[in-house]
Design an enzyme around this catalytic site. Sequence first.
Site, PDB file in Angstrom:
ATOM      1  N   ASP A  60     -40.859 -15.960  33.635  1.00 36.93           N
ATOM      2  CA  ASP A  60     -40.375 -15.922  35.013  1.00 36.93           C
ATOM      3  C   ASP A  60     -38.846 -16.024  35.045  1.00 36.93           C
ATOM      4  O   ASP A  60     -38.242 -16.582  34.126  1.00 36.93           O
ATOM      5  CB  ASP A  60     -40.970 -17.085  35.812  1.00 36.93           C
ATOM      6  N   TYR A 117     -44.180 -24.414  25.094  1.00 35.36           N
ATOM      7  CA  TYR A 117     -43.202 -24.594  26.168  1.00 35.36           C
ATOM      8  C   TYR A 117     -42.784 -26.055  26.281  1.00 35.36           C
ATOM      9  O   TYR A 117     -43.569 -26.964  25.986  1.00 35.36           O
ATOM     10  CB  TYR A 117     -43.796 -24.190  27.529  1.00 35.36           C
ATOM     11  N   ASP A 153     -43.268 -23.500  41.909  1.00 32.85           N
ATOM     12  CA  ASP A 153     -42.012 -23.777  41.218  1.00 32.85           C
ATOM     13  C   ASP A 153     -40.879 -23.790  42.243  1.00 32.85           C
ATOM     14  O   ASP A 153     -41.123 -23.941  43.446  1.00 32.85           O
ATOM     15  CB  ASP A 153     -41.764 -22.775  40.078  1.00 32.85           C
ATOM     16  N   ARG A 165     -46.909 -22.893  35.639  1.00 34.40           N
ATOM     17  CA  ARG A 165     -46.751 -23.253  37.060  1.00 34.40           C
ATOM     18  C   ARG A 165     -48.065 -23.745  37.649  1.00 34.40           C
ATOM     19  O   ARG A 165     -48.113 -24.729  38.394  1.00 34.40           O
ATOM     20  CB  ARG A 165     -46.249 -22.051  37.863  1.00 34.40           C
TER      21      ARG A 165
END
Length: 233
Positions: A55, A83, A97, A189
């Site tokens: 993203d 991540y 987010d 997310r």
Amino acid sequence: MSAPQLDNPYSKGNVLLFDKPLNWTSFQVVNKVRWLIKQRYGLKKIKVGHAGTLDPLATGLLIICTGKETKNIDSYQAQQKEYTGTITLGATTPSYDLETQVDQTFPTQHLTQKLLEQTTAQFTGEIQQQPPIFSAIKQDGKRLYELAREGKTTEIPSRTVTVSTFELKRIELPEVDFRIACSKGTYIRSLAHDYGAAVQSGGHLTALRRTKIGNYNVDHAMSIDEFEARLQS
């Protein structure tokens, strides 16, 4: 004068590791890399693609394949991802987010380190997850984020994903830092949103960085400026 195309290693096939900057889309990185290669070697066209979207509000490892190596993109996409990031508890957003504004707030006084750490177990292993409406998934020829920005809603089927690691690295409420290792197709997310709901406090993702794809590490990735300098040298 442009170098002859025969001296161009990128059409033959190359795997490039980039550290995607904040606020760039993955497609913008691909387009920039394609343009730089075409300019350097005087090419009219060259195949360039990425192996897994990040993203715009995320940074970190983006694998770019060129030339004949684009045939192997699926094999890179299928590898486990890792991540790090931050979940902010006590509030939700429609996009899960910072792309959209906070729409609801919740209390956080009941949250304890024990509760927060124990709840990660609910999101480890094989889990069901619903992708966010603000995502690039296509439905009836339109990307979901296009529908979301038009104020439309649609039924999004849940999917099975695997989270092999979900650990909390820092707890300073309302912020919680994490490290997650997961399968292809996992939306961090959505995990942040669902985790917030599970601790009855709401949550949204406020920072995300992809550190690994398979055996590839962001520590070995380059910036777009570094790639441009490499081409010029």
